[in-house]
Write a protein that holds these residues in place. Structure first.
Motif, mmCIF file in Angstrom:
data_model
loop_
_atom_site.group_PDB
_atom_site.id
_atom_site.type_symbol
_atom_site.label_atom_id
_atom_site.label_comp_id
_atom_site.label_asym_id
_atom_site.label_seq_id
_atom_site.Cartn_x
_atom_site.Cartn_y
_atom_site.Cartn_z
ATOM 1 N N MET A 145 -73.091 36.516 -127.098
ATOM 2 C CA MET A 145 -72.785 35.081 -127.085
ATOM 3 C C MET A 145 -72.263 34.599 -128.432
ATOM 4 O O MET A 145 -71.615 33.562 -128.516
ATOM 5 N N ALA A 146 -72.582 35.349 -129.494
ATOM 6 C CA ALA A 146 -72.060 35.001 -130.818
ATOM 7 C C ALA A 146 -70.704 35.657 -131.070
ATOM 8 O O ALA A 146 -70.138 35.485 -132.149
ATOM 9 N N CYS A 147 -70.211 36.390 -130.069
ATOM 10 C CA CYS A 147 -68.960 37.140 -130.236
ATOM 11 C C CYS A 147 -67.832 36.611 -129.360
ATOM 12 O O CYS A 147 -66.668 36.596 -129.775
ATOM 13 N N TYR A 148 -68.169 36.212 -128.131
ATOM 14 C CA TYR A 148 -67.151 35.835 -127.156
ATOM 15 C C TYR A 148 -67.335 34.388 -126.710
ATOM 16 O O TYR A 148 -68.463 33.946 -126.467
ATOM 17 N N ASP A 149 -66.224 33.671 -126.532
ATOM 18 C CA ASP A 149 -66.297 32.310 -126.002
ATOM 19 C C ASP A 149 -66.915 32.293 -124.614
ATOM 20 O O ASP A 149 -67.721 31.424 -124.286
ATOM 21 N N THR A 150 -66.483 33.240 -123.783
ATOM 22 C CA THR A 150 -66.905 33.263 -122.380
ATOM 23 C C THR A 150 -67.284 34.680 -121.972
ATOM 24 O O THR A 150 -66.500 35.617 -122.134
ATOM 25 N N LEU A 151 -68.493 34.818 -121.460
ATOM 26 C CA LEU A 151 -68.977 36.084 -120.912
ATOM 27 C C LEU A 151 -68.874 36.051 -119.387
ATOM 28 O O LEU A 151 -68.651 34.989 -118.786
ATOM 29 N N PHE A 152 -69.087 37.187 -118.750
ATOM 30 C CA PHE A 152 -69.059 37.220 -117.286
ATOM 31 C C PHE A 152 -70.142 36.314 -116.707
ATOM 32 O O PHE A 152 -69.930 35.643 -115.676
ATOM 33 N N SER A 153 -71.307 36.246 -117.359
ATOM 34 C CA SER A 153 -72.373 35.342 -116.901
ATOM 35 C C SER A 153 -71.914 33.885 -116.925
ATOM 36 O O SER A 153 -72.302 33.084 -116.066
ATOM 37 N N HIS A 154 -71.123 33.525 -117.937
ATOM 38 C CA HIS A 154 -70.598 32.159 -117.991
ATOM 39 C C HIS A 154 -69.688 31.871 -116.792
ATOM 40 O O HIS A 154 -69.753 30.797 -116.191
ATOM 41 N N GLU A 155 -68.848 32.839 -116.441
ATOM 42 C CA GLU A 155 -67.965 32.660 -115.288
ATOM 43 C C GLU A 155 -68.782 32.515 -114.005
ATOM 44 O O GLU A 155 -68.484 31.664 -113.154
ATOM 45 N N LEU A 156 -69.808 33.344 -113.864
ATOM 46 C CA LEU A 156 -70.687 33.246 -112.696
ATOM 47 C C LEU A 156 -71.389 31.890 -112.645
ATOM 48 O O LEU A 156 -71.536 31.291 -111.569
ATOM 49 N N ALA A 157 -71.825 31.406 -113.811
ATOM 50 C CA ALA A 157 -72.544 30.135 -113.869
ATOM 51 C C ALA A 157 -71.639 28.963 -113.482
ATOM 52 O O ALA A 157 -72.065 28.043 -112.774
ATOM 53 N N ILE A 158 -70.395 28.976 -113.951
ATOM 54 C CA ILE A 158 -69.452 27.909 -113.595
ATOM 55 C C ILE A 158 -69.223 27.899 -112.086
ATOM 56 O O ILE A 158 -69.266 26.849 -111.433
ATOM 57 N N ASP A 159 -68.992 29.082 -111.520
ATOM 58 C CA ASP A 159 -68.781 29.176 -110.070
ATOM 59 C C ASP A 159 -70.008 28.680 -109.306
ATOM 60 O O ASP A 159 -69.881 27.947 -108.309
ATOM 61 N N PHE A 160 -71.193 29.067 -109.764
ATOM 62 C CA PHE A 160 -72.432 28.672 -109.083
ATOM 63 C C PHE A 160 -72.614 27.158 -109.153
ATOM 64 O O PHE A 160 -72.963 26.512 -108.146
#
Length: 376
Positions: A145-160
């Motif tokens: 989370m300190a490296c990337y703006d968006t992780l796969f979990s973030h994409e899943l969370a937005i969709d959810f």
């Protein structure tokens, strides 16, 4: 009122359920302690309980208690779940809430440990993101989370979030999470489409890390910022990471001067329908925050941060450690073994040791400055 089983030497979220669980949301609207309850519920392993959309929170509790009763010995995490389920199972406030959406993803390939579950009654929707469990994948993902703006979990969370709001939006819609779950709640609410952002009543992040600058300064985050409630314990570390809103509550957590255990949801002290609030975080919390910020700045670009995280976790895997429980059962013993076993002169281990020494140097200097000047 159900008979209460005492778990900790403080009043906590379980006491809140026993004391106010007789009050449905129609009589007592959502209060901050409800965010702690729902965040704790998100850690219940619903993915292993043969639960489906349309079942109730009571159904989930009964099935989980049924699974755990066959275990001869329960660890502290399982005991927390037992106490929580016993409190919730006959609660007028929580037991009849219906599950309207849920998702669980665990992927080595994508370094993802993600889960979310949503409940609703006639007028309220509660969307809840799980924090980090005891898998090393989850902990490695945290550092990313300190490296990337968006992780796969973030994409899943937005969709959810968008899917759940589209199908189940009510008069009041709350988004909650603890630790990484708080970050997922904040990130998904910041990046959701405007029409879904408008539906959100509040976002509650309980000791969750903030956002990288690019997301924090985005228009999406600015639209949601005034509805974010950020809560930390007095010796906060996790909740002070990255860019975050002003802390709405500094809440007393047990025990004093214990940064690890204060992060536990069950360690926050409650009083009635609220928390025991303090004026500010401790000086040590600020020293750690400043030191981590300085260390991340020194690491610089994303590639160096990723290299550090990968080298750190490769060293942990090389030690034969399978989950975080092995670390936190004896953190000091782990550190001794870690430093001893990583003295080898390979390039990766040399760079890792150099970076770890750099952080300790930064922390020691900031701590000495505070002790000398009593200023940060």
């Amino acid at each position: 009122m159900a008979k209460k089983i005492q778990q900790k030497p403080i009043s906590n979220l379980i006491d809140y359920v026993y004391n106010f669980g007789i009050c449905p949301f129609s009589e007592l609207p959502f209060v901050i302690n409800d965010a702690f309850v729902f965040s704790a519920v998100s850690y219940l392993p619903f993915e292993n309980c043969n639960i489906k959309v349309g079942d109730t929170l009571q159904d989930l509790c009964i099935k989980l208690l049924g699974k755990l009763r066959y275990k001869k010995q329960l660890d502290s995490m399982q005991m927390d779940r037992v106490f929580l389920c016993l409190a919730l199972v006959n609660s007028d406030r929580f037991s009849k809430l219906k599950i309207v959406n849920m998702k669980n993803v665990l992927s080595n390939e994508k370094t993802t440990q993600y889960a979310a579950i949503a409940f609703a009654d006639e007028k309220n929707l509660f969307i809840n993101f799980r924090g980090t469990d005891n898998t090393l994948i989850g902990w490695q993902e945290d550092l990313y989370m300190a490296c990337y703006d968006t992780l796969f979990s973030h994409e899943l969370a937005i969709d959810f979030l968008e899917e759940t709001l589209k199908e189940n939006a009510h008069v009041r819609n709350y988004v909650c999470g603890h630790s990484k779950g708080g970050n997922l709640a904040l990130h998904s609410s910041s990046m959701a489409a405007i029409k879904y952002q408008k539906m959100i009543t509040n976002v509650i992040s309980i000791d969750g890390p903030g956002l990288l600058k690019e997301i924090f300064s985005s228009e999406g985050h600015q639209r949601i910022e005034s509805r974010v409630i950020h809560i930390t314990p007095q010796d906060c570390v996790i909740g002070a990471l990255l860019h975050h809103e002003n802390i709405a509550y500094v809440a007393k957590s047990y025990p004093d001067k214990d940064m690890i255990n204060q992060h536990d949801l069950y360690s926050f002290e409650t009083s009635g329908i609220g928390l025991v609030e303090l004026k500010d975080r401790t000086p040590l919390s600020y020293v750690v925050e400043i030191s981590l910020d300085e260390f991340l700045t020194k690491l610089g670009k994303k590639d160096k941060r990723v290299d550090f995280v990968n080298a750190l976790f490769q060293a942990i895997y090389d030690m034969g450690i399978k989950d975080s429980d092995e670390i936190f059962k004896n953190p000091y013993g782990f550190m001794r073994n870690f430093l001893f076993l990583n003295r080898k002169k390979s390039k990766d281990k040399t760079n890792l040791n150099k970076m770890l020494r750099e952080f300790m140097s930064i922390f020691s200097r900031n701590l000495m400055t505070y002790k000398k000047d009593k200023t940060l």
